[in-house]
Design a protein around this motif. Structure first.
Motif, mmCIF file in Angstrom:
data_model
loop_
_atom_site.group_PDB
_atom_site.id
_atom_site.type_symbol
_atom_site.label_atom_id
_atom_site.label_comp_id
_atom_site.label_asym_id
_atom_site.label_seq_id
_atom_site.Cartn_x
_atom_site.Cartn_y
_atom_site.Cartn_z
ATOM 1 N N PRO A 12 8.689 2.788 -7.532
ATOM 2 C CA PRO A 12 9.800 3.245 -8.369
ATOM 3 C C PRO A 12 9.972 4.768 -8.344
ATOM 4 O O PRO A 12 11.102 5.260 -8.257
ATOM 5 C CB PRO A 12 9.396 2.766 -9.768
ATOM 6 C CG PRO A 12 8.476 1.603 -9.530
ATOM 7 C CD PRO A 12 7.760 1.895 -8.252
ATOM 8 N N ALA A 13 8.871 5.526 -8.385
ATOM 9 C CA ALA A 13 8.980 6.989 -8.422
ATOM 10 C C ALA A 13 9.612 7.511 -7.132
ATOM 11 O O ALA A 13 10.613 8.242 -7.164
ATOM 12 C CB ALA A 13 7.610 7.625 -8.658
ATOM 13 N N GLU A 32 5.902 5.163 3.529
ATOM 14 C CA GLU A 32 5.304 4.082 2.733
ATOM 15 C C GLU A 32 4.292 3.336 3.588
ATOM 16 O O GLU A 32 4.607 2.929 4.702
ATOM 17 C CB GLU A 32 6.417 3.142 2.227
ATOM 18 C CG GLU A 32 5.940 1.814 1.660
ATOM 19 C CD GLU A 32 4.966 1.919 0.484
ATOM 20 O OE1 GLU A 32 5.281 2.621 -0.495
ATOM 21 O OE2 GLU A 32 3.892 1.294 0.550
ATOM 22 N N SER A 33 3.096 3.119 3.051
ATOM 23 C CA SER A 33 2.049 2.479 3.862
ATOM 24 C C SER A 33 2.230 0.967 3.974
ATOM 25 O O SER A 33 1.788 0.363 4.938
ATOM 26 C CB SER A 33 0.662 2.812 3.311
ATOM 27 O OG SER A 33 0.576 2.438 1.967
ATOM 28 N N ARG A 34 2.885 0.338 2.997
ATOM 29 C CA ARG A 34 3.058 -1.118 3.072
ATOM 30 C C ARG A 34 4.355 -1.469 3.797
ATOM 31 O O ARG A 34 5.232 -0.618 3.973
ATOM 32 C CB ARG A 34 3.050 -1.714 1.664
ATOM 33 C CG ARG A 34 1.680 -1.557 0.985
ATOM 34 C CD ARG A 34 1.642 -2.227 -0.367
ATOM 35 N NE ARG A 34 2.598 -1.652 -1.291
ATOM 36 C CZ ARG A 34 3.093 -2.278 -2.352
ATOM 37 N NH1 ARG A 34 2.709 -3.514 -2.624
ATOM 38 N NH2 ARG A 34 3.957 -1.680 -3.151
ATOM 39 N N ARG A 44 4.946 -7.010 -10.533
ATOM 40 C CA ARG A 44 4.385 -6.035 -11.488
ATOM 41 C C ARG A 44 5.190 -6.054 -12.779
ATOM 42 O O ARG A 44 5.391 -7.096 -13.365
ATOM 43 C CB ARG A 44 4.346 -4.638 -10.868
ATOM 44 C CG ARG A 44 3.275 -4.513 -9.794
ATOM 45 C CD ARG A 44 3.107 -3.062 -9.398
ATOM 46 N NE ARG A 44 2.019 -2.884 -8.462
ATOM 47 C CZ ARG A 44 1.731 -1.744 -7.881
ATOM 48 N NH1 ARG A 44 2.463 -0.667 -8.142
ATOM 49 N NH2 ARG A 44 0.724 -1.638 -7.054
ATOM 50 N N GLN A 102 10.248 -5.397 -11.723
ATOM 51 C CA GLN A 102 10.091 -4.233 -10.844
ATOM 52 C C GLN A 102 10.451 -4.539 -9.390
ATOM 53 O O GLN A 102 11.104 -3.731 -8.738
ATOM 54 C CB GLN A 102 8.633 -3.751 -10.943
ATOM 55 C CG GLN A 102 8.280 -2.625 -10.002
ATOM 56 C CD GLN A 102 7.003 -1.919 -10.405
ATOM 57 O OE1 GLN A 102 6.583 -1.963 -11.560
ATOM 58 N NE2 GLN A 102 6.368 -1.256 -9.468
ATOM 59 N N THR A 127 -1.764 8.414 6.317
ATOM 60 C CA THR A 127 -0.999 9.514 5.710
ATOM 61 C C THR A 127 -1.962 10.593 5.219
ATOM 62 O O THR A 127 -2.916 10.272 4.494
ATOM 63 C CB THR A 127 -0.218 9.003 4.482
ATOM 64 O OG1 THR A 127 0.296 7.720 4.782
ATOM 65 C CG2 THR A 127 0.885 9.956 4.095
ATOM 66 N N ASP A 287 2.388 6.822 -11.122
ATOM 67 C CA ASP A 287 0.982 6.389 -11.201
ATOM 68 C C ASP A 287 0.023 7.320 -10.446
ATOM 69 O O ASP A 287 -1.181 7.286 -10.705
ATOM 70 C CB ASP A 287 0.824 4.968 -10.626
ATOM 71 C CG ASP A 287 1.216 3.874 -11.628
ATOM 72 O OD1 ASP A 287 1.915 4.196 -12.615
ATOM 73 O OD2 ASP A 287 0.827 2.704 -11.427
ATOM 74 N N GLY A 299 4.720 1.726 -17.750
ATOM 75 C CA GLY A 299 4.281 2.253 -16.450
ATOM 76 C C GLY A 299 5.431 2.659 -15.543
ATOM 77 O O GLY A 299 5.550 3.816 -15.133
#
Ligand code: FAD
Ligand code: DHB
Length: 393
Positions: A12-13, A32-34, A44, A102, A127, A287, A299
């Motif tokens: 989200p951030a 993004e790693s995923r 979530r 989310q 990264t 986070d 969160g």
């Protein structure tokens, strides 16, 4: 490769920041790693603060939300076998509760950003942040995990890579203070194929512990129970989960709708804050800098609030050459973060059965809940925090 802002993490951030910068014409790349499927498939949080909904509308990203989200006037608190409806709309002058998961928010943000020509590189490996204290920072990574080592030069790096990401560690240990609290309980969350049994969320504190009834759609419900954080999920066959939910949510004359459970998992509950949230050309958001226990549903909302503050500061820097807001980003963001930490701690403490606490403390929690029942001022304070505090810039 070269960009103005390198954003690490498409949660989200990172994604909201990508949209806010793009709208202001500032070039950014998200690493993004995923994979996209993993990001869009992780279950979530569920509740959006009222201004997050407004922001999605403003960014033109709310079409699916308008159709499928649930809008509730308030929440229900339950203790000692009785329920209390807190009418947030009434208490906050028209603000409301939105249940929209989310992963659906992330699907909307990813599709919207890619459609608008934004750059998100999914599935990157290794990264690493470099030169954050210099005026020429850069990020190294491997596309598709095993691709050739690649260098992304930039003017600023935003670490939106969650609690386990590498960004926070790029701030020298002697320049950060970390505040931790681990709770002696976790949450077991399920998704079940069944209808709704109550028109809004129920947060219940019963002798056996906490339970939360939430929803995903008319056919799918999201429920949580307090459990031992170290429990193996195998200790929780479906029948045991339903038995606990039934007794923790029980009130006379009401039945819980039950059905097949198709997803379950256990998360620990923790509070964490990293002070500072900036160092040189690196800014942390979400986070990566702070964690709350989920009881206040804060969160995701705190993560988005950080990047609203950060985007304003970056826009002032790029459009007016004004660096003052950027210099004060951590200070501004942390004021709101600590209020989110306080509220999440308050809801968690008040609503759970802490095995380590005395009967005296337990009576205090019931007094706290009864104060909310009998005082409009106390109910308003809870409601203002739940729907989202104003920004203090
Ligand atoms: P994240 O969503 O964690 O996004 C960070 C992203 O960075 C991830 O996609 C990650 O893959 C990526 N990343 C990490 N390392 C790297 C790297 N080295 N390189 C590139 N990318 C990297 N909140 C609630 O309010 N209610 C809930 O019920 C709730 N349930 C939760 C359940 C779980 C299992 C978890 C982990 C969190 C939950 N939360 C909940 C919290 C909420 O989901 C988070 O606060 C929110 O996702 C924070 O957003 P973020 O963008 O800061 O971080
Ligand atoms: C949900 C999660 C929360 O942490 C919360 O406080 C309320 C709802 C949910 O997943 O629906």
């Amino acid at each position: 490769m070269k960009t103005e802002i390198a954003i690490i993490g498409a949660g989200p951030a990172g994604l909201f920041l990508g949209h806010l910068l793009r709208r202001a014409g500032i070039d950014a790349v998200i690493l993004e790693s995923r994979t996209r499927e993993e990001v869009e498939g992780t279950i979530r949080a569920g509740v959006l603060e009222h201004w997050v909904v407004a922001l999605m509308r403003e960014l033109g990203l709310a079409a699916r939300l308008e159709k499928t989200a649930d809008f509730h006037d308030g929440i229900t608190l339950q203790w000692n076998g009785e329920r209390l409806h807190l009418d947030m709309r009434d208490l906050t002058g028209g603000k409301f509760v939105t249940v929209y998961p989310q992963h659906e928010v992330l699907r909307d943000l990813i599709a919207g950003l890619l459609d608008a020509g934004g750059e998100i590189l999914f599935g990157v490996g290794e990264t690493a942040l470099h030169g954050v204290a210099s005026s020429d920072p850069w990020v190294s990574f491997r596309p598709g995990k095993t691709g050739p080592a690649t260098r992304l030069d930039c003017r600023y790096i935003v670490g939106a890579d969650g609690y386990h990401g590498p960004s926070r560690q790029a701030i020298p240990a002697e320049r950060r203070a970390e505040f931790h609290k681990l709770y002696p309980f976790g949450w077991l969350g399920i998704l079940a194929q069944t209808g709704r049994s109550w028109p809004e969320l129920i947060y219940a504190n019963q002798a056996e512990g906490f339970a939360l009834l939430s929803t995903r759609s008319p056919e799918v419900q999201r429920l949580y129970i307090q459990c031992n954080p170290d429990d193996d999920i195998a200790l929780w066959p479906d029948e045991r989960i339903w038995e606990e939910l039934r007794s923790r949510l029980a009130v006379p004359g009401w039945t819980l709708a039950e059905g097949p459970i198709f997803q379950k998992g256990i998360i620990p509950l923790r509070s964490f804050v990293c002070e500072t949230m900036q160092y040189g050309r690196l800014f942390l958001a979400g986070d990566a800098a702070h964690i709350v226990p989920p009881t206040g549903a804060k969160g995701l909302n705190l993560a988005v609030a950080d990047v609203v503050v950060l985007a304003e500061a970056l826009i002032a820097r790029y459009q007016r050459n004004d660096e003052e807001k950027l210099a004060r980003y951590s200070e501004t963001a942390l004021r709101r973060v600590w209020k989110g930490e306080r509220f999440s701690w308050y809801m968690t403490t008040m609503l759970h059965r802490n095995p380590a606490e005395t009967d005296f403390e337990r009576r205090i929690h019931f007094a706290d809940l009864d104060f909310v029942r009998t005082s409009r001022a106390a109910a308003t304070a809870l409601a203002e925090n739940y729907v989202g505090l104003p920004f203090d810039r």
